[in-house]
Scaffold this active site. Structure first.
Site, PDB file in Angstrom:
ATOM      1  N   CYS A 153      52.291  48.442 -10.120  1.00 49.34           N
ATOM      2  CA  CYS A 153      53.439  48.892  -9.342  1.00 49.34           C
ATOM      3  C   CYS A 153      53.482  50.418  -9.232  1.00 49.34           C
ATOM      4  O   CYS A 153      52.609  51.038  -8.642  1.00 49.34           O
ATOM      5  CB  CYS A 153      54.707  48.319  -9.961  1.00 49.34           C
ATOM      6  N   HIS A 154      54.520  51.066  -9.818  1.00 44.81           N
ATOM      7  CA  HIS A 154      54.642  52.524  -9.785  1.00 44.81           C
ATOM      8  C   HIS A 154      53.914  53.213 -10.947  1.00 44.81           C
ATOM      9  O   HIS A 154      53.829  54.446 -10.975  1.00 44.81           O
ATOM     10  CB  HIS A 154      56.122  52.940  -9.824  1.00 44.81           C
TER      11      HIS A 154
END
Length: 229
Positions: A153-154
């Protein structure tokens, strides 16, 4: 051909039974069942392996819990490492989620103790960690020791800050695609991208494939051909 009574044959039976009964078997459902089946067949394959999950408040709930549970199911010892002792609180889609106990602080943890590191995403968690020198050093030390580094994800923000991203094949959450590309990485839109023990995935929908790939890469051992960051 599957062996009669094998886990794979039972899995195929479950899918077929679901189709015949009219139950919805979307791509994510099938992927999850396949990943869980593979992991069950690999039970204890990671016995003796120790894996760190580095996170702080605001980690995406599923992105910590799913890899943690799958790795434990495969026999690994998994420790939650964070900035401070006590508990850290997750972010579950649109609100604060469940707390998770911290096993070690960064002051107590050493890269030499672990065979791999997993970096959950969420917007808040990696944004807080990427300004912490101790967190970045811990990640980089594991990477430079040719061990497995996995980010979802991030969390690739942390790979950018450590210099690991440059020249690597990677993926990430779509909103930070430009950040990853600007850091010199070759961004790909795929559930899992692997570059010599560096594993990245896009979002919670990829977690089963992400977890299965971590198990596979840890089993392979150190990636001695990989250059340091």
């Amino acid at each position: 051909m599957p062996v009669p009574g094998s886990t794979r044959e039972r899995m195929a039976g479950q899918i077929w039974a679901g189709v015949c009964s009219g139950n919805a078997w979307n791509e994510a459902s099938v992927a999850r069942l396949v990943a869980i089946t593979i992991i069950k067949e690999q039970v204890m394959d990671l016995k003796g392996k120790k894996i760190a999950i580095l996170a702080t408040n605001g980690f995406e709930q599923s992105e910590l819990e799913v890899p943690r549970d799958r790795l434990k199911d495969a026999g690994a010892t998994v420790e939650i490492v964070s900035l401070e002792a006590g508990e850290i609180k997750g972010w579950d889609k649109k609100d604060w989620g469940r707390p998770v106990k911290v096993d070690k602080t960064l002051d107590q943890a050493s890269a030499t103790d672990y065979d791999a590191i997993v970096l959950p995403g969420g917007q808040i968690n990696p944004d807080l960690l990427r300004v912490e020198p101790k967190a970045l050093k811990f990640i980089k030390d594991i990477f430079d020791a040719k061990k497995v580094v996995a980010a979802v994800c991030h969390a690739p923000w942390l790979l950018i800050e450590t210099g690991i991203a440059k020249g690597r094949r990677m993926t990430s959450y779509k909103s930070i695609k430009t950040d990853v590309a600007n850091a010199g990485a070759k961004w790909e839109d795929a559930p899992v991208v692997v570059d010599q023990g560096l594993i990245t995935s896009r979002n919670p929908g990829d977690l089963e494939a992400f977890s299965a790939k971590i198990i596979e890469e840890v089993k392979e051992g150190r990636h001695t051909q990989r250059s340091a960051a």
